[in-house]
Design a protein around this motif. Structure first.
Motif, PDB file in Angstrom:
ATOM      1  N   MET A 235       0.817  -1.215   0.000  1.00 18.14           N
ATOM      2  CA  MET A 235       0.000   0.000   0.000  1.00 18.14           C
ATOM      3  C   MET A 235       0.849   1.261   0.000  1.00 18.14           C
ATOM      4  N   PRO A 236       0.341   2.342  -0.593  1.00 24.59           N
ATOM      5  CA  PRO A 236       1.023   3.633  -0.497  1.00 24.59           C
ATOM      6  C   PRO A 236       1.142   4.064   0.969  1.00 24.59           C
ATOM      7  N   PRO A 237       2.218   4.776   1.326  1.00 26.44           N
ATOM      8  CA  PRO A 237       2.426   5.194   2.716  1.00 26.44           C
ATOM      9  C   PRO A 237       1.264   5.971   3.315  1.00 26.44           C
ATOM     10  N   LEU A 238       0.600   6.813   2.514  1.00 25.07           N
ATOM     11  CA  LEU A 238      -0.504   7.607   3.053  1.00 25.07           C
ATOM     12  C   LEU A 238      -1.636   6.713   3.550  1.00 25.07           C
ATOM     13  N   ILE A 239      -1.969   5.684   2.775  1.00 26.20           N
ATOM     14  CA  ILE A 239      -3.052   4.789   3.177  1.00 26.20           C
ATOM     15  C   ILE A 239      -2.659   3.999   4.416  1.00 26.20           C
ATOM     16  N   LYS A 240      -1.414   3.525   4.466  1.00 27.23           N
ATOM     17  CA  LYS A 240      -0.960   2.830   5.680  1.00 27.23           C
ATOM     18  C   LYS A 240      -1.010   3.749   6.891  1.00 27.23           C
ATOM     19  N   GLY A 241      -0.694   5.021   6.686  1.00 25.77           N
ATOM     20  CA  GLY A 241      -0.757   5.974   7.784  1.00 25.77           C
ATOM     21  C   GLY A 241      -2.178   6.143   8.296  1.00 25.77           C
ATOM     22  N   TYR A 242      -3.145   6.214   7.375  1.00 32.30           N
ATOM     23  CA  TYR A 242      -4.543   6.316   7.794  1.00 32.30           C
ATOM     24  C   TYR A 242      -4.950   5.083   8.609  1.00 32.30           C
ATOM     25  N   LEU A 243      -4.523   3.908   8.165  1.00 35.28           N
ATOM     26  CA  LEU A 243      -4.887   2.684   8.886  1.00 35.28           C
ATOM     27  C   LEU A 243      -4.300   2.674  10.292  1.00 35.28           C
ATOM     28  N   ARG A 244      -3.080   3.150  10.433  1.00 36.65           N
ATOM     29  CA  ARG A 244      -2.467   3.201  11.766  1.00 36.65           C
ATOM     30  C   ARG A 244      -3.288   4.074  12.705  1.00 36.65           C
ATOM     31  N   LEU A 245      -3.865   5.113  12.174  1.00 34.50           N
ATOM     32  CA  LEU A 245      -4.668   6.015  12.997  1.00 34.50           C
ATOM     33  C   LEU A 245      -6.003   5.396  13.408  1.00 34.50           C
ATOM     34  N   GLY A 246      -6.457   4.388  12.650  1.00 33.51           N
ATOM     35  CA  GLY A 246      -7.724   3.746  12.967  1.00 33.51           C
ATOM     36  C   GLY A 246      -8.796   3.946  11.920  1.00 33.51           C
ATOM     37  N   ALA A 247      -8.400   4.271  10.696  1.00 39.22           N
ATOM     38  CA  ALA A 247      -9.372   4.575   9.638  1.00 39.22           C
ATOM     39  C   ALA A 247     -10.070   3.331   9.113  1.00 39.22           C
ATOM     40  N   MET A 248     -11.253   3.563   8.550  1.00 41.33           N
ATOM     41  CA  MET A 248     -12.003   2.567   7.793  1.00 41.33           C
ATOM     42  C   MET A 248     -12.006   2.988   6.325  1.00 41.33           C
ATOM     43  N   VAL A 249     -12.447   2.077   5.463  1.00 43.15           N
ATOM     44  CA  VAL A 249     -12.424   2.344   4.029  1.00 43.15           C
ATOM     45  C   VAL A 249     -13.803   2.056   3.445  1.00 43.15           C
ATOM     46  N   GLY A 250     -14.292   2.961   2.599  1.00 44.27           N
ATOM     47  CA  GLY A 250     -15.589   2.798   1.962  1.00 44.27           C
ATOM     48  C   GLY A 250     -15.616   1.635   0.995  1.00 44.27           C
ATOM     49  N   ASN A 251     -16.805   1.302   0.516  1.00 41.88           N
ATOM     50  CA  ASN A 251     -17.007   0.168  -0.374  1.00 41.88           C
ATOM     51  C   ASN A 251     -16.859   0.608  -1.828  1.00 41.88           C
ATOM     52  N   GLY A 252     -15.933  -0.025  -2.513  1.00 43.73           N
ATOM     53  CA  GLY A 252     -15.753   0.260  -3.925  1.00 43.73           C
ATOM     54  C   GLY A 252     -14.605   1.210  -4.202  1.00 43.73           C
ATOM     55  N   ALA A 253     -13.839   0.902  -5.236  1.00 52.01           N
ATOM     56  CA  ALA A 253     -12.759   1.779  -5.698  1.00 52.01           C
ATOM     57  C   ALA A 253     -13.244   2.561  -6.911  1.00 52.01           C
ATOM     58  N   VAL A 254     -12.656   3.730  -7.122  1.00 56.00           N
ATOM     59  CA  VAL A 254     -13.019   4.592  -8.250  1.00 56.00           C
ATOM     60  C   VAL A 254     -11.759   4.911  -9.047  1.00 56.00           C
ATOM     61  N   VAL A 255     -11.828   4.711 -10.335  1.00 50.65           N
ATOM     62  CA  VAL A 255     -10.713   5.031 -11.218  1.00 50.65           C
ATOM     63  C   VAL A 255     -10.798   6.498 -11.619  1.00 50.65           C
ATOM     64  N   ASP A 256      -9.729   7.239 -11.357  1.00 50.82           N
ATOM     65  CA  ASP A 256      -9.648   8.652 -11.745  1.00 50.82           C
ATOM     66  C   ASP A 256      -8.665   8.751 -12.912  1.00 50.82           C
ATOM     67  N   GLN A 257      -9.224   8.805 -14.119  1.00 53.05           N
ATOM     68  CA  GLN A 257      -8.385   8.816 -15.311  1.00 53.05           C
ATOM     69  C   GLN A 257      -7.504  10.061 -15.371  1.00 53.05           C
ATOM     70  N   ALA A 258      -8.052  11.213 -14.974  1.00 56.03           N
ATOM     71  CA  ALA A 258      -7.294  12.460 -15.071  1.00 56.03           C
ATOM     72  C   ALA A 258      -6.055  12.431 -14.193  1.00 56.03           C
ATOM     73  N   PHE A 259      -6.192  11.881 -12.988  1.00 57.35           N
ATOM     74  CA  PHE A 259      -5.066  11.857 -12.063  1.00 57.35           C
ATOM     75  C   PHE A 259      -4.272  10.557 -12.135  1.00 57.35           C
ATOM     76  N   ASN A 260      -4.686   9.636 -13.027  1.00 57.60           N
ATOM     77  CA  ASN A 260      -3.976   8.375 -13.216  1.00 57.60           C
ATOM     78  C   ASN A 260      -3.888   7.579 -11.910  1.00 57.60           C
ATOM     79  N   THR A 261      -5.035   7.490 -11.201  1.00 57.65           N
ATOM     80  CA  THR A 261      -5.055   6.820  -9.904  1.00 57.65           C
ATOM     81  C   THR A 261      -6.296   5.929  -9.765  1.00 57.65           C
ATOM     82  N   THR A 262      -6.222   5.046  -8.798  1.00 53.91           N
ATOM     83  CA  THR A 262      -7.361   4.269  -8.336  1.00 53.91           C
ATOM     84  C   THR A 262      -7.630   4.703  -6.901  1.00 53.91           C
TER      85      THR A 262
END
Length: 290
Positions: A235-262
């Motif tokens: 995982m990218p460091p930012l997402i791992k950092g959120y998990l360490r804090l206690g975050a949850m994640v919504g259902n479903g991923a979204v592809v952002d073509q403009a930013f070249n990200t998922t």
């Protein structure tokens, strides 16, 4: 990485006020020559947009509007009413805007509702989440980026010190925002996305889903086939950092073509922030208060 970062201690479900600080009112923390504070003028906001361009376009391959590409600044209408959290290295020579090395964009619920809504609502069904919590104040985190040379523990600590102090100052009960995997193929992140889906999916009153027309399943592998350690390492460091804090994640991923990200949606109630992080940054956000 050990998966004990997911064994969350629940902090008291209260919104605390920041303690008095020795720093100026708009400075949230300081470590050595570096400090975290809000942007003070349009020049500093434009400098933050330039950093975003360098990271999102030059490093990650995003494609912005022709005007943004020409000006070499990542900007949109949300920049006009968001607050811009900065990490500034005062040891760098030049004007203050030349000392900015990292940034986050912060959007409080009351400001969002007065200006057309949250940025994340273009990808996720945010309205039902807000409706289930009418007495809570939400804050959106977005456009997080740091210059390569400054991607250190110190910079991350200052960004989170700033987020935490800002949240306390404004009586925020929960934070959310999109976080990104590189590239536009969710299948290439099957292990990480499946781990997030099975292990930290937002449920019940915190459930939130990607917009139907943008929804990409994160359930790409059976739970018994997932190696948690390997998933976290991917995982990218930012997402791992959120998990360490206690975050949850919504259902479903979204592809952002403009930013070249998922993208995935991070949901972080203040009451769920790990107790050890509350203790580290200070229940009153005084950890780096000068």
């Amino acid at each position: 990485m050990s998966i004990d970062l997911l064994n969350r201690e629940v902090a008291p479900a209260t919104v605390m006020k920041p303690a008095a600080s020795l720093l100026p009112a708009d400075v949230f923390g300081r470590i050595g020559s570096m400090e975290t504070r809000l942007a003070r003028n349009s020049q500093e906001i434009q400098a933050a947009q330039s950093i975003r361009y360098r990271v999102f376009v030059e490093e990650m391959g995003a494609t912005l509007s022709p005007e943004a590409m020409d000006l070499k600044r990542d900007f949109d209408i949300y920049d006009d009413f968001c607050d811009h959290l900065l990490v500034v290295d005062t040891a760098l020579t030049g004007e203050p805007e030349e000392q900015i090395v990292g940034t986050y964009r912060l959007l409080r619920q009351e400001v969002a509702l007065a200006n057309g809504g949250f940025y994340s609502a273009s990808e996720y069904e945010i309205a039902p989440l807000l409706a289930r919590h009418p007495s809570k104040q939400f804050m959106e985190l977005g456009r997080s980026c740091v210059l390569p040379h400054y991607r250190t523990k110190r910079t991350v600590e200052l960004l989170w010190q700033g987020n935490w102090a800002y949240a306390l100052r404004h009586g925020i009960h929960a934070m959310f925002g999109c976080a990104s995997f590189p590239g536009t193929s969710p299948e290439s992140h099957a292990l990480a996305l499946s781990f997030l889906h099975h292990s930290v999916g937002a449920k019940g009153e915190w459930a939130v889903s990607a917009r139907e027309e943008l929804f990409n399943t994160m359930d790409l592998m059976p739970q018994e086939a997932i190696n948690a350690k390997h998933a976290l390492m991917s995982m990218p460091p930012l997402i791992k950092g959120y998990l360490r804090l206690g975050a949850m994640v919504g259902n479903g991923a979204v592809v952002d073509q403009a930013f070249n990200t998922t993208d995935v949606l991070i949901v972080l109630p203040i009451e769920s922030i790990s107790g050890r992080y509350i203790n580290y940054y200070g229940a009153d956000a005084g950890r780096f208060g000068g």
